[in-house]
Design an enzyme around this catalytic site. Structure first.
Site, PDB file in Angstrom:
ATOM      1  N   CYS A 108     -19.914  -5.722 -16.307  1.00  0.00           N
ATOM      2  CA  CYS A 108     -19.989  -5.142 -14.788  1.00  0.00           C
ATOM      3  C   CYS A 108     -20.819  -5.953 -13.900  1.00  0.00           C
ATOM      4  O   CYS A 108     -22.163  -5.968 -14.402  1.00  0.00           O
ATOM      5  CB  CYS A 108     -20.141  -3.720 -14.675  1.00  0.00           C
ATOM      6  SG  CYS A 108     -20.166  -3.065 -12.956  1.00  0.00           S
ATOM      7  N   CYS A 127     -14.665  -0.743 -14.500  1.00  0.00           N
ATOM      8  CA  CYS A 127     -14.960   0.804 -14.471  1.00  0.00           C
ATOM      9  C   CYS A 127     -13.780   1.656 -14.645  1.00  0.00           C
ATOM     10  O   CYS A 127     -13.381   2.474 -13.770  1.00  0.00           O
ATOM     11  CB  CYS A 127     -15.490   0.924 -13.006  1.00  0.00           C
ATOM     12  SG  CYS A 127     -16.590   2.398 -13.013  1.00  0.00           S
ATOM     13  N   TYR A 146      -6.314   6.277   4.383  1.00  0.00           N
ATOM     14  CA  TYR A 146      -6.547   5.414   3.504  1.00  0.00           C
ATOM     15  C   TYR A 146      -5.676   4.177   3.781  1.00  0.00           C
ATOM     16  O   TYR A 146      -6.415   2.944   3.685  1.00  0.00           O
ATOM     17  CB  TYR A 146      -6.193   5.644   2.022  1.00  0.00           C
ATOM     18  CG  TYR A 146      -6.223   4.567   1.137  1.00  0.00           C
ATOM     19  CD1 TYR A 146      -7.269   3.994   0.774  1.00  0.00           C
ATOM     20  CD2 TYR A 146      -4.834   4.143   0.762  1.00  0.00           C
ATOM     21  CE1 TYR A 146      -7.084   2.822  -0.087  1.00  0.00           C
ATOM     22  CE2 TYR A 146      -4.671   2.865  -0.025  1.00  0.00           C
ATOM     23  CZ  TYR A 146      -5.797   2.378  -0.446  1.00  0.00           C
ATOM     24  OH  TYR A 146      -5.734   1.277  -1.110  1.00  0.00           O
ATOM     25  N   CYS A 180     -19.184  -1.438 -18.905  1.00  0.00           N
ATOM     26  CA  CYS A 180     -20.601  -1.601 -18.272  1.00  0.00           C
ATOM     27  C   CYS A 180     -21.073  -3.003 -18.643  1.00  0.00           C
ATOM     28  O   CYS A 180     -21.789  -3.576 -17.660  1.00  0.00           O
ATOM     29  CB  CYS A 180     -21.412  -0.391 -18.330  1.00  0.00           C
ATOM     30  SG  CYS A 180     -20.740   1.123 -17.658  1.00  0.00           S
ATOM     31  N   ASP A 194      -9.941   4.500  -2.476  1.00  0.00           N
ATOM     32  CA  ASP A 194      -8.745   5.091  -3.141  1.00  0.00           C
ATOM     33  C   ASP A 194      -9.536   5.631  -4.318  1.00  0.00           C
ATOM     34  O   ASP A 194     -10.537   5.573  -4.574  1.00  0.00           O
ATOM     35  CB  ASP A 194      -7.762   4.012  -3.515  1.00  0.00           C
ATOM     36  CG  ASP A 194      -8.300   2.902  -4.426  1.00  0.00           C
ATOM     37  OD1 ASP A 194      -9.334   3.044  -5.051  1.00  0.00           O
ATOM     38  OD2 ASP A 194      -7.659   2.041  -4.682  1.00  0.00           O
ATOM     39  N   CYS A 196     -26.647   0.314 -10.769  1.00  0.00           N
ATOM     40  CA  CYS A 196     -25.722   1.614 -11.182  1.00  0.00           C
ATOM     41  C   CYS A 196     -26.215   2.508 -11.832  1.00  0.00           C
ATOM     42  O   CYS A 196     -26.745   2.322 -13.061  1.00  0.00           O
ATOM     43  CB  CYS A 196     -24.412   1.060 -12.219  1.00  0.00           C
ATOM     44  SG  CYS A 196     -23.301   2.481 -12.613  1.00  0.00           S
ATOM     45  N   GLU A 244       0.897  -1.291   0.000  1.00  0.00           N
ATOM     46  CA  GLU A 244       0.005  -0.099   0.161  1.00  0.00           C
ATOM     47  C   GLU A 244       0.958   1.362  -0.134  1.00  0.00           C
ATOM     48  O   GLU A 244       0.517   2.228  -0.602  1.00  0.00           O
ATOM     49  CB  GLU A 244      -0.837   0.074   1.048  1.00  0.00           C
ATOM     50  CG  GLU A 244      -2.095  -0.969   1.152  1.00  0.00           C
ATOM     51  CD  GLU A 244      -2.972  -0.854  -0.023  1.00  0.00           C
ATOM     52  OE1 GLU A 244      -3.043   0.225  -0.841  1.00  0.00           O
ATOM     53  OE2 GLU A 244      -3.624  -1.778  -0.451  1.00  0.00           O
TER      54      GLU A 244
END
Ligand code: SF4
Length: 355
Positions: free
Chosen positions: A209, A199, A129, A206, A147, A215, A46
């Protein structure tokens, strides 16, 4: 405000099922369903991933974990070795904080990362975060992990029209409403993977997805337009001079001061950074009284808050007293331990046939 509410189950279940099938295989990850991963590897990845792409991070992560397989091993490392291993990854304050954090975990926490966001936040270099990501991914505890990828997915899911960065608090609050308690780490990584692979910033896919049914942006045909972003202020241009000084087959490197830009890193001798270029014929910050030749043009390097234009000088000692510093063989190994900015300057001198 978003136009619709979304039930958490409408996101978590299909997203986790998709993650089980389609997750990215990354060297710091535990398999889906493990509900915990090695905190050291999660933390290291990270920190490396801040402002840096996954592809760029993987070789650094593998090198670090082979050389320093535990947080105690990293805590015991020499500063110069860690900074050299970090060279090229950028944002060098991260490397200094990395060492400070490893030593705090080794000395104050018995070599074990704490498992709560609050305790993690007290460690050097760990912000909101990263604390949330470690809590969820390494310890399997519910945490709201947001994020850039997650912001984009959530802005589209809820069709948030407010531009970033102003929309950040709203996006975090909305992420909270869809974050499940079970499989918290997998959910966080699934959202990141969805943002990275489906995405995407441009042309979201999409039709494949797993959460298209929930959505709002996809239903309204505006996914491509979100998230909106407030216009950025232009980066100011700043200037400095760097020096490639040779003595036979060696060149001069110097350790930069511990604080400030590229603090503690090895580099070429460099002047102060100024708002205007140095006057023609001057050599601010030069390490010796050598006869300098100047390459035509400048090397540019973009930092977060400014763009740096470097004038690159090269020269030979030829009998002048050798200044103190870290003299290295003038080959590729000299460049390896240097931040990208200085590698560019060496390449520039090589291109003009002067190296
Ligand atoms: S449906 Fe499209 S816009 Fe919505 S989350 Fe999925 S990929 Fe993103």
């Amino acid at each position: 405000m978003p136009a619709k509410e979304i039930a958490p189950k409408d996101i978590a279940a299909p997203l986790l099922a998709w993650y089980d099938r389609s997750h990215r295989r990354l060297p710091w990850r535990a398999p889906p369903g493990a509900n915990a991963a090695d905190p050291y590897r999660v933390w290291l990845s990270e920190i490396m991933l801040q402002q840096t792409t996954v592809a760029a991070v993987i070789p650094y992560f593998e090198h670090f974990t082979a050389r320093w397989p535990t947080v105690e091993a990293l805590a015991a490392a020499e500063d110069g070795d860690v900074l050299a291993a970090w060279a090229g990854l950028g944002y060098y304050a991260r490397a200094r904080n990395l060492l400070a954090c490893a030593r705090a975990v080794a000395n104050d926490h018995g070599g074990h990362f704490p498992s709560t966001e609050e305790a993690l936040l007290s460690l050097p270099g760990i912000g909101a975060y990263t604390a949330a990501a470690i809590t969820a991914i390494a310890f399997g505890e519910r945490a709201v992990v947001v994020d850039g990828n997650v912001e984009r997915v959530v802005a589209r899911l809820f069709a948030v029209e407010e531009p970033l960065p102003g929309a950040k608090p709203a996006l975090r609050a909305l992420t909270d409403t869809i974050t499940p308690t079970a499989r918290a780490g997998d959910f966080a990584q699934a959202m990141m993977d969805l943002g990275a692979t489906v995405c995407r910033p441009k042309s979201p896919d999409c039709l494949v997805c797993p959460i298209i049914a929930a959505c709002d942006a996809a239903q309204r045909g505006i996914a491509d337009l979100l998230p909106k972003k407030a216009p950025k202020a232009a980066r100011p241009i700043r200037y400095a001079s760097v020096y490639v000084l040779r003595d036979g087959s060696e060149i001069l490197l110097v350790r930069r001061p511990p604080r400030g830009l590229l603090g503690g890193m090895l580099g070429l001798p460099m002047s102060e950074i100024t708002d205007t270029p140095a006057p023609e014929g001057t050599h601010p910050g030069a390490p010796s009284l050598t006869r300098w030749s100047r390459g035509e043009g400048r090397v540019t390097h973009v930092f977060t808050h400014f763009e740096l234009h470097l004038t690159v000088f090269s020269g030979d000692l030829s009998g002048i007293t050798k200044p103190a510093g870290d003299w290295r063989a003038a080959d590729e190994s000299a460049a390896r331990d240097l931040p990208t900015l200085f590698r560019k300057a060496l390449d520039f001198v090589a291109c003009i046939g002067d190296f």
